[in-house]
Design a protein around this motif. Structure first.
Motif, PDB file in Angstrom:
ATOM      1  N   GLU A  22       6.259  36.629  -6.264  1.00 19.26           N
ATOM      2  CA  GLU A  22       7.284  37.489  -5.677  1.00 19.26           C
ATOM      3  C   GLU A  22       6.969  37.668  -4.194  1.00 19.26           C
ATOM      4  N   THR A  23       7.950  37.435  -3.361  1.00 16.38           N
ATOM      5  CA  THR A  23       7.766  37.558  -1.920  1.00 16.38           C
ATOM      6  C   THR A  23       8.431  38.841  -1.450  1.00 16.38           C
ATOM      7  N   THR A  24       7.686  39.663  -0.705  1.00 16.94           N
ATOM      8  CA  THR A  24       8.262  40.897  -0.155  1.00 16.94           C
ATOM      9  C   THR A  24       8.463  40.730   1.345  1.00 16.94           C
ATOM     10  N   PHE A  25       9.719  40.786   1.764  1.00 15.19           N
ATOM     11  CA  PHE A  25      10.031  40.636   3.183  1.00 15.19           C
ATOM     12  C   PHE A  25      10.202  42.007   3.843  1.00 15.19           C
ATOM     13  N   PRO A  26       9.698  42.131   5.077  1.00 20.22           N
ATOM     14  CA  PRO A  26       9.784  43.416   5.777  1.00 20.22           C
ATOM     15  C   PRO A  26      11.145  43.642   6.438  1.00 20.22           C
ATOM     16  N   LEU A  27      11.642  44.865   6.322  1.00 15.83           N
ATOM     17  CA  LEU A  27      12.873  45.271   7.002  1.00 15.83           C
ATOM     18  C   LEU A  27      12.521  46.309   8.067  1.00 15.83           C
ATOM     19  N   HIS A  28      13.093  46.149   9.251  1.00 22.47           N
ATOM     20  CA  HIS A  28      13.046  47.195  10.273  1.00 22.47           C
ATOM     21  C   HIS A  28      14.417  47.853  10.292  1.00 22.47           C
ATOM     22  N   ILE A  29      14.434  49.158  10.221  1.00 24.10           N
ATOM     23  CA  ILE A  29      15.707  49.862  10.194  1.00 24.10           C
ATOM     24  C   ILE A  29      15.834  50.740  11.436  1.00 24.10           C
ATOM     25  N   ALA A  30      17.007  50.689  12.055  1.00 31.67           N
ATOM     26  CA  ALA A  30      17.284  51.557  13.200  1.00 31.67           C
ATOM     27  C   ALA A  30      18.610  52.261  12.936  1.00 31.67           C
ATOM     28  N   VAL A  31      18.583  53.593  12.990  1.00 25.90           N
ATOM     29  CA  VAL A  31      19.748  54.403  12.616  1.00 25.90           C
ATOM     30  C   VAL A  31      20.271  55.163  13.835  1.00 25.90           C
ATOM     31  N   ALA A  32      21.590  55.036  14.078  1.00 29.10           N
ATOM     32  CA  ALA A  32      22.218  55.759  15.199  1.00 29.10           C
ATOM     33  C   ALA A  32      22.256  57.258  14.907  1.00 29.10           C
ATOM     34  N   ARG A  33      22.411  58.017  15.978  1.00 30.90           N
ATOM     35  CA  ARG A  33      22.521  59.475  15.862  1.00 30.90           C
ATOM     36  C   ARG A  33      23.915  59.918  16.248  1.00 30.90           C
ATOM     37  N   GLU A  34      24.266  61.081  15.749  1.00 30.75           N
ATOM     38  CA  GLU A  34      25.480  61.756  16.199  1.00 30.75           C
ATOM     39  C   GLU A  34      25.027  63.154  16.550  1.00 30.75           C
ATOM     40  N   GLY A  35      25.029  63.455  17.845  1.00 31.59           N
ATOM     41  CA  GLY A  35      24.428  64.712  18.260  1.00 31.59           C
ATOM     42  C   GLY A  35      22.952  64.663  17.939  1.00 31.59           C
ATOM     43  N   SER A  36      22.449  65.689  17.272  1.00 30.89           N
ATOM     44  CA  SER A  36      21.016  65.714  16.961  1.00 30.89           C
ATOM     45  C   SER A  36      20.719  65.133  15.583  1.00 30.89           C
ATOM     46  N   ASP A  37      21.772  64.759  14.836  1.00 33.57           N
ATOM     47  CA  ASP A  37      21.561  64.276  13.462  1.00 33.57           C
ATOM     48  C   ASP A  37      21.644  62.766  13.354  1.00 33.57           C
ATOM     49  N   ARG A  38      20.831  62.219  12.472  1.00 31.46           N
ATOM     50  CA  ARG A  38      20.979  60.815  12.109  1.00 31.46           C
ATOM     51  C   ARG A  38      22.250  60.683  11.270  1.00 31.46           C
ATOM     52  N   ILE A  98      17.736  45.776  10.548  1.00 26.32           N
ATOM     53  CA  ILE A  98      18.949  46.402  10.022  1.00 26.32           C
ATOM     54  C   ILE A  98      19.349  47.520  10.992  1.00 26.32           C
ATOM     55  N   PHE A  99      20.583  47.499  11.481  1.00 28.89           N
ATOM     56  CA  PHE A  99      21.076  48.534  12.390  1.00 28.89           C
ATOM     57  C   PHE A  99      22.196  49.303  11.688  1.00 28.89           C
ATOM     58  N   VAL A 100      22.079  50.628  11.661  1.00 25.79           N
ATOM     59  CA  VAL A 100      23.131  51.448  11.034  1.00 25.79           C
ATOM     60  C   VAL A 100      23.871  52.183  12.145  1.00 25.79           C
ATOM     61  N   VAL A 101      25.193  51.925  12.207  1.00 22.25           N
ATOM     62  CA  VAL A 101      25.991  52.412  13.335  1.00 22.25           C
ATOM     63  C   VAL A 101      27.112  53.350  12.881  1.00 22.25           C
ATOM     64  N   ARG A 102      27.642  54.112  13.849  1.00 17.28           N
ATOM     65  CA  ARG A 102      28.710  55.076  13.540  1.00 17.28           C
ATOM     66  C   ARG A 102      30.023  54.382  13.229  1.00 17.28           C
ATOM     67  N   ALA A 103      30.267  53.249  13.899  1.00 16.10           N
ATOM     68  CA  ALA A 103      31.529  52.529  13.695  1.00 16.10           C
ATOM     69  C   ALA A 103      31.282  51.048  13.903  1.00 16.10           C
ATOM     70  N   LEU A 104      31.905  50.227  13.062  1.00 15.83           N
ATOM     71  CA  LEU A 104      31.747  48.776  13.145  1.00 15.83           C
ATOM     72  C   LEU A 104      33.138  48.152  13.035  1.00 15.83           C
ATOM     73  N   GLU A 105      33.662  47.777  14.205  1.00 10.37           N
ATOM     74  CA  GLU A 105      35.022  47.237  14.252  1.00 10.37           C
ATOM     75  C   GLU A 105      34.987  45.720  14.131  1.00 10.37           C
TER      76      GLU A 105
END
Ligand SMILES: [Zn+2]
Length: 200
Positions: A22-38, A98-105
């Motif tokens: 079994e191979t485990t691959f690493p994920l880097h996650i970056a999460v956008a903020r809205e004001g002071s909250d993720r 992995i990038f998590v964004v507020r809007a993806l058009e």
């Protein structure tokens, strides 16, 4: 006595070989903020990861978060190709970003919003962009692209847009593609696995 020590060593080697199937691959996650909250919480991320692992682990491929950081502005919203490509400079070698964004058009159909995309940035670097609106299996879908799969028209297939509430699945041909890409990523060192562990 010497023989039994050797036998134990042989058993341990055999056990570690089994584990490394079994191979485990690493994920880097970056999460956008809205004001002071993720924009998404840990539970949201864990649900995406758990769904991806449930679907990929039967083929010997697992994912684990190894870095979780904030996504700095102006990268929190994606409306154009250059905005997507600009994320290239925030990526790292040998991991899946992995990038998590507020809007993806959609970049081909302005006004249409997307839940996720597997994007090719500068120098062929691939990464995943998720919208905060992403359904639970969207990370698995985008990783399906990352591991070589195009869309499917079969309802509830991970690579389909069509869902009826049933269990999502990869078919056998997709499984072979995922295994082939896993081998290629290891051979070419596109991705470097993290050490095997039963955690997450
Ligand atoms: Zn897709």
């Amino acid at each position: 006595m010497k023989w039994s020590v050797l036998a134990i060593v042989a058993l341990l080697v055999a056990a570690s070989r089994t584990a490394s199937a079994e191979t485990t691959f690493p994920l880097h996650i970056a999460v956008a903020r809205e004001g002071s909250d993720r924009i998404v919480d840990r539970e949201w991320l864990e649900e995406q990861l758990a769904t991806a692992n449930r679907l990929f682990v039967p083929f010997g491929t697992r994912f684990r978060w190894v870095l979780d950081k904030d996504l700095p502005e102006p990268h929190g919203e994606m409306h154009t190709r250059p905005q997507r490509t600009a994320l290239s400079k925030l990526t790292s070698e040998h991991v899946i970003d992995i990038f998590v964004v507020r809007a993806l058009e959609d970049v081909d159909e302005p006004g249409r919003m997307r839940m996720g995309v597997c994007w090719t940035g500068n120098a062929g670097k691939r990464y995943v962009i998720l919208s905060r609106t992403a359904a639970t299996s969207v990370l698995a879908h985008e990783l399906g692209h990352y591991f070589g799969n195009p869309h499917s028209a079969v309802t509830n297939n991970v690579m389909s847009y069509s869902r009826d509430g049933g269990d999502v699945f990869f078919d056998e041909a997709q499984a072979r593609t995922i295994k082939a890409f896993t081998s290629r990523f290891l051979k070419e060192k596109t991705l470097v696995p993290v050490s095997a562990s039963p955690a997450s």
